[in-house]
Design an enzyme around this catalytic site. Structure first.
Site, PDB file in Angstrom:
ATOM      1  N   TYR A 168      -0.447 -14.780 -14.588  1.00  0.00           N
ATOM      2  CA  TYR A 168      -1.137 -13.729 -13.890  1.00  0.00           C
ATOM      3  C   TYR A 168      -2.675 -13.909 -13.525  1.00  0.00           C
ATOM      4  CZ  TYR A 168      -3.216  -9.250 -12.966  1.00  0.00           C
ATOM      5  OH  TYR A 168      -3.774  -8.063 -12.219  1.00  0.00           O
ATOM      6  N   GLY A 212       0.268   3.366  -5.364  1.00  0.00           N
ATOM      7  CA  GLY A 212      -0.935   2.689  -6.629  1.00  0.00           C
ATOM      8  C   GLY A 212      -2.220   2.450  -5.862  1.00  0.00           C
ATOM      9  N   GLY A 223      -3.143   0.223  -3.743  1.00  0.00           N
ATOM     10  CA  GLY A 223      -2.917   0.154  -2.303  1.00  0.00           C
ATOM     11  C   GLY A 223      -2.955   1.304  -1.748  1.00  0.00           C
ATOM     12  N   SER A 281       0.812  -1.339  -0.074  1.00  0.00           N
ATOM     13  CA  SER A 281      -0.077  -0.159  -0.083  1.00  0.00           C
ATOM     14  C   SER A 281       0.693   1.277   0.014  1.00  0.00           C
ATOM     15  CB  SER A 281      -0.971   0.025   1.448  1.00  0.00           C
ATOM     16  OG  SER A 281      -0.143  -0.162   2.315  1.00  0.00           O
ATOM     17  N   SER A 289      -8.754  -9.345 -10.257  1.00  0.00           N
ATOM     18  CA  SER A 289      -8.721  -8.635 -11.474  1.00  0.00           C
ATOM     19  C   SER A 289      -9.726  -9.219 -12.346  1.00  0.00           C
ATOM     20  CB  SER A 289      -7.336  -8.725 -12.105  1.00  0.00           C
ATOM     21  OG  SER A 289      -7.301  -8.379 -13.558  1.00  0.00           O
TER      22      SER A 289
END
Length: 264
Positions: A154, A18, A20, A15, A141
């Site tokens: 990914y 970005g 986070g 975090s 995602s």
């Protein structure tokens, strides 16, 4: 709707920048005490300072640990033994099809993107159950549903997060603890900006324009016809962390701009 997380402690992995950092800022603005995490102390310190500048009276602290392995997770939990809200945000991405991804890279995706969340959830879940309140959120995602052939490992790691979150939600049934996944689409994070910076310099186009063009070229089902901002992703996470989201659990909450072409 006023979301008040006063008295709650939120741990957000990865975090210091970005998505986070946007999540940590949003949770701090809602009154939670947030724990910033990153691999390097200077990055953690910068993130803490930025949140304090953006959120008056923010309660924020940080622990620099690499959560991509068991040792780092154990050290982090030793420093932060309890949390009311856990956001499993740590992850990395990159190109790689079935022929171009070796065993070590597959293992790295599993250790970093999957096992970091497993380990932190295992560490904090029991305390949440005993207190009869808690929130666990996995940042997955749209690639976990629409698996990209050129980013296979990914996509696999993001699908794994969806499975784990659903299973943990069932395990915590009736305890007051909710467990959900949040699925961003292509998001203008610091990592994406860095990845596209060279192309921006070569073309003279802003990074924002390049990413929007990428969305239109490769994610033709996008309904918003643009990329997502880190703040838009954070807004969903803040809601899922709230008291008001008490009936939302075991869900895959999409912030993908409509890329996943499904009504379910």
């Amino acid at each position: 709707m006023k979301i008040d997380l006063s008295g709650k402690t939120a741990v957000i992995s990865a975090s210091s920048a970005g998505i986070g950092l946007a999540i940590a800022t949003g949770l701090a603005a809602a009154g939670a005490e947030v724990v910033i995490n990153g691999r390097k102390q200077d990055a953690v310190d910068r993130a803490i300072e930025r949140i304090r500048q953006d959120v008056s009276g923010a309660r924020v602290r940080g622990v620099a640990r690499d959560l991509g392995g068991r040792e780092g997770c154990d050290a982090f939990v030793e420093a932060i033994p309890a949390a009311d809200i856990l956001v499993n945000n740590l992850g990395f991405f990159g190109p790689g099809d079935i022929l171009g991804t070796d065993d070590d890279e597959w293992q790295r995706y599993f250790e970093v993107n999957v096992m970091s969340g497993v380990r932190l959830t295992r560490a904090y879940l029991q305390g949440m159950i005993e207190r009869k309140w808690g929130r666990v959120i996995f940042i997955s995602s749209e690639s976990g549903l629409s698996i990209p052939g050129d980013m296979l490992a990914y996509g696999f790691s993001k699908t794994s997060q969806l499975s784990i979150a659903r299973g943990v939600a069932k395990f915590a049934a009736g305890t007051g603890v909710t467990v959900n996944s949040v699925l961003p689409g292509p998001t203008l994070s610091d990592g994406i900006r860095e990845m596209l910076n060279e192309r921006a310099q070569a073309t003279g186009k802003p990074v924002e324009q390049i990413l929007d063009e990428f969305v239109l070229e490769t994610r033709g089902s996008s309904i918003i016809r643009r990329s997502t901002s880190t703040e838009e992703v954070a807004n969903m996470v803040v809601y899922a962390s709230s008291m008001q989201a008490s009936a939302t659990t075991g869900a895959a909450l999409r912030v993908d701009g409509g890329i996943v072409d499904s009504i379910s």
